[in-house]
Write an enzyme that holds these catalytic residues in place. Sequence first.
Site, mmCIF file in Angstrom:
data_model
loop_
_atom_site.group_PDB
_atom_site.id
_atom_site.type_symbol
_atom_site.label_atom_id
_atom_site.label_comp_id
_atom_site.label_asym_id
_atom_site.label_seq_id
_atom_site.Cartn_x
_atom_site.Cartn_y
_atom_site.Cartn_z
ATOM 1 N N TYR A 106 0.889 -1.196 0.073
ATOM 2 C CA TYR A 106 0.045 -0.004 -0.069
ATOM 3 C C TYR A 106 0.847 1.255 -0.004
ATOM 4 O O TYR A 106 0.716 2.161 -0.687
ATOM 5 C CB TYR A 106 -1.016 0.045 1.124
ATOM 6 N N LYS A 123 1.530 3.843 -2.909
ATOM 7 C CA LYS A 123 1.007 5.450 -2.783
ATOM 8 C C LYS A 123 2.170 6.363 -2.952
ATOM 9 O O LYS A 123 2.542 7.475 -3.227
ATOM 10 C CB LYS A 123 0.472 5.629 -1.387
#
Length: 491
Positions: free
Chosen positions: A237, A241
């Site tokens: 994640y 990002k």
Amino acid sequence: MELGSVLQFLDNKSILVTGGTGFLAKIFVEKILRVQPNVKKLYLLVRAADHKSAIHRLHNEIIGKDLFRNLKEKYGKNFTSFISEKISVIPGDISRRDLGVEDSVLIQHILKDVDVLLNLAATTNFDERYDVALGLNTMGVKYVVDFAKQCVKLQVLVHVSTAYVSGERSGLILENGYRMGETLNGETGLDINMERKVVDDKLNDLRSQGASDKDITLAMKDLGIKRARLYGWPNTYVFTKAMGEMVVGELKGIVPALIIRPTIITSTYKEPFPGWAEGIRTIDSLAVGYAKGKLTFFLGNLDSVVDVIPADMVVNAMIAAMMAHASHRPLESIYQVGSSVQNPIKYSHLQDYGFRYFSNKPWINKDGKPVIVGKVTVLNSMDSFHRYMAFRYLFLLKGLELTNAAFCHFFQGVYSNLNRKINFVMRLVDIYRPYLFFNAVFDDLNTEKLRMAARTSLVEKDMLYFDPKCIDWEDYFMNIHIPGIVKYIFK
């Protein structure tokens, strides 16, 4: 930095919001419609096969929520017509060119009409398939930036990231951006196009071997963790990002772009009413497990600061930032929106609040009996956790009855094989370990400048509150947040 009037800024504006069914997106949409009904249009991009499916998601996953009850009461029988006039829901997918919008006429209309583009689309699963996370959190940002550069009168692009792109660094985390290819551990060779090739090659290899869908999913999850850790990030994640932020900085050109980095987002503090929440977020999973008697131990440092911020404050910061930077070219700014510098709270406080709340108001289980909670066993190191797990494993193998059966209950029915249960727990702990022992606070100097501008130059001074110093954490958790998650999240 001058902000002026919120109402004037939003008047007759057209705003494109990606990730329209997400938690923050809903709160943003409700806020805009409530404070400035003269907004021209809110284009909500949602993942859907066609317009009919998109409309279904609008009514069931957005305006059908209790979040919109104040607006429904205000407009009464005219609510539906008001929504139809102000919201245009668009089926699409940011992981594709033109945001996956198939209607070329509609695309041209949006490109000519949009004043603000707010990118909220993302997958927030720490253990996501790498192909999915890369497609949404990184390549999706590329397509959003490409789209923004074609918008004729775009004033500002707002990209929402996460403060935890910082990885496992300790100390004071500054509001600095990432250069394309920059890594946290100094490893060279990070290239977004190469990452996409790694994904494609792995998928082709798996399919040529006849791998099942389940095996492909597991392999892609493992690949994401492997690639993230190769370059110093703890999970898929935050890695994807961070690369998304690199894309904004590298490709934005003259588009005025800013990045919002929230920390752990919690239920609303005040608007449209206190305590609204949706989905089990990071710390809420602990509260749910604890209240239901399934969480009897905690792995982590209770003296660590946990950075939480109410969702409506994040939305207010987003609006203030877009106002401050609209039409200022070229410009890139990063705003970390959290509380760890201005008003820190520790895990020990959360432990105390949870114990006191659920001791006084215990959860009633499916048998109609109150669940009695107790003090949580705290494991303050990975070594103590491994010893604990080894102890549990031996007792489970012997089939003995345990007084602390957290793992048995929590993972019952997930894996039928004991070894797979243990491996599953170990994998979760491995993924979340960096946050259980997080030893950093997030600088918010840029955000503080926004707050100062709001205090000195905002016409509607109470409309954009986002100062965490005003929060009494005990009151917030005991009277707002925990009651909110009990009402909206507990099943």
